[in-house]
Write an enzyme that holds these catalytic residues in place. Structure first.
Site: not given
Ligand code: ADP
Ligand code: MG
Length: 370
Positions: A42-43, A45, A47, A49, A159
């Site tokens: 995931g990416e 705003t 961070g 992931v 959010d």
């Molecule tokens: P942001 O929306 O600020 O980029 P998120 O924490 O929502 O940050 O992470 C972005 C995406 O990364 C999530 O929508 C999800 O798909 C994936 N993700 C986040 N945390 C996890 C996790 N603990 N395990 C698996 N996927 C994750």
């Protein structure tokens, strides 16, 4: 904070540029080199992931890089104090932050989280088959229990939306992404109404209320409930004006009699479409009266009259048949993780925009905002 303050970083990580784990503000901080990054999942705003492997234990974890330089209002994830708060949240329905790892540079901070196989937005976008009533009930129950825990611990998530709800392989729903979360136990600071992705944003925020409460999360929960029932986003506005129009189309025009204090809100003077009816019954003809009553209780204009999380959990909907399906029996779609990975990496348009800027960009964005 535009640049991390080296002194406060030193106090949380206990180190300045050398790679041995140290006693710190968070306990012992690991170094990010202890983890092997496997792929980006995931990416957004705030961070990037990664799915990663703990080299010491072989455990699969999620690693989220926190952008320390980003300035947010309220309680930013970049606030070192709030990362600490996040680490103290422990509930089955809140994603577990196991520890904080540090990189080579002062501003490289990673949350090490339990890894969850799927996120609810990817499931909704890619699985054709709608959830059954018993599955929706199971998901809502888990969501509300997670929210109850946060609210009991003085945290407003701010959010809540499908892409911030993760599902692990046992069907356990986890609230994630506390990047905009705010602790209302802290001394109050000015808040911006530009929080919560537009589709899930409560009317008090849209009308400019600066003194909002945990009720903003309950509105989002109502939007999520509607989305699970419809198998499509409930109020997919492209700009704030359209968002307000969609809400009015569904619930009728708000006014002082049903929403005490409405006339004092900064944006209440704008001309609104005249619509006298609540259309929940027309839009949701096939759900039970109890389900509609819960939906209506969550999607209540006046935040003071909106159901609190405890009221929602005690709602007759959860006690009528069908019983909520057991989480372990929820349908799983491991293949969807891969589709989502591709979308995040290849399609920058799918990334969530910073709060406040989102209204401009979603006009061009046909797909779900993340
Ligand atoms: P942001 O929306 O600020 O980029 P998120 O924490 O929502 O940050 O992470 C972005 C995406 O990364 C999530 O929508 C999800 O798909 C994936 N993700 C986040 N945390 C996890 C996790 N603990 N395990 C698996 N996927 C994750
Ligand atoms: Mg997110």
């Amino acid at each position: 904070m535009s640049k991390p303050d080296p002194n406060s970083l030193l106090s949380i990580t206990g180190r300045m540029g050398h790679l041995t784990p140290q006693k710190s503000f968070f306990g012992t901080s690991r170094v990010v080199d202890d983890f092997e990054k496997l792929n980006k999942v995931g990416e957004g705003t705030y961070g990037v992931v990664y799915r990663a492997k703990d080299k010491k234990t072989n455990e699969i974890v999620a690693l989220k890089r926190i952008r320390m330089e980003r300035e947010n209002d309220g309680l930013p994830i970049s606030s070192l104090r709030e990362i600490k708060l996040l680490k103290t949240l422990r509930h089955d329905n809140v994603v577990l932050v196991k520890e904080v790892a540090v990189g080579n540079d002062l501003d490289q901070i990673f949350l090490v989280m339990e890894y969850c196989e799927q996120d609810m937005a990817a499931l909704m976008d890619n699985v054709k088959k709608p959830y059954t009533p018993a599955e929706v009930k199971c998901l809502m129950l888990q969501l509300l229990k997670g929210i109850e825990y946060c609210h009991d611990h003085f945290v407003i998530h701010r959010d809540l939306k499908l892409s911030n709800l993760l599902l692990n392989s046992q069907g356990i729903l986890k609230i994630a992404d506390f990047g905009l979360a705010r602790s209302f136990g802290l001394p109050s600071r000015p808040m911006t109404p530009k929080v919560v992705t537009l589709w899930y944003r409560a009317p008090e925020l849209l009308f400019g209320d600066l003194n909002y409460t945990t009720a903003v999360d309950m509105w989002s929960a109502g939007c999520i409930f509607g989305e699970l029932l419809k198998h499509a986003p409930l109020l997919p506005g492209k700009v704030e004006k359209q968002q307000v129009d969609l809400i009015i189309d569904l619930l009728g025009t708000p006014h002082e009699k049903i929403w005490q204090g409405f006339n004092k809100l900064p944006m209440s003077t704008i001309k609104l479409p005249e619509q006298r009816f609540n259309n929940l019954k027309n839009k949701f003809p096939h759900i039970t009266d109890a389900a509609r009553s819960l939906l209506s209780g969550l999607l209540t204009y006046d935040p003071k009259k909106r159901l609190s999380v405890k009221q929602a959990l005690a709602h007759p909907y959860f006690f009528e048949l069908p019983h909520p399906k057991h989480a372990s029996l929820l349908p799983t779609h491991p293949e969807i993780r891969n589709i989502q990975t591709t979308r995040h990496e290849d399609n920058p348009k799918l990334k969530r925009q910073p709060p406040g800027d989102d209204t401009e960009s979603i006009g061009n964005n046909k797909k779900r905002m993340r």
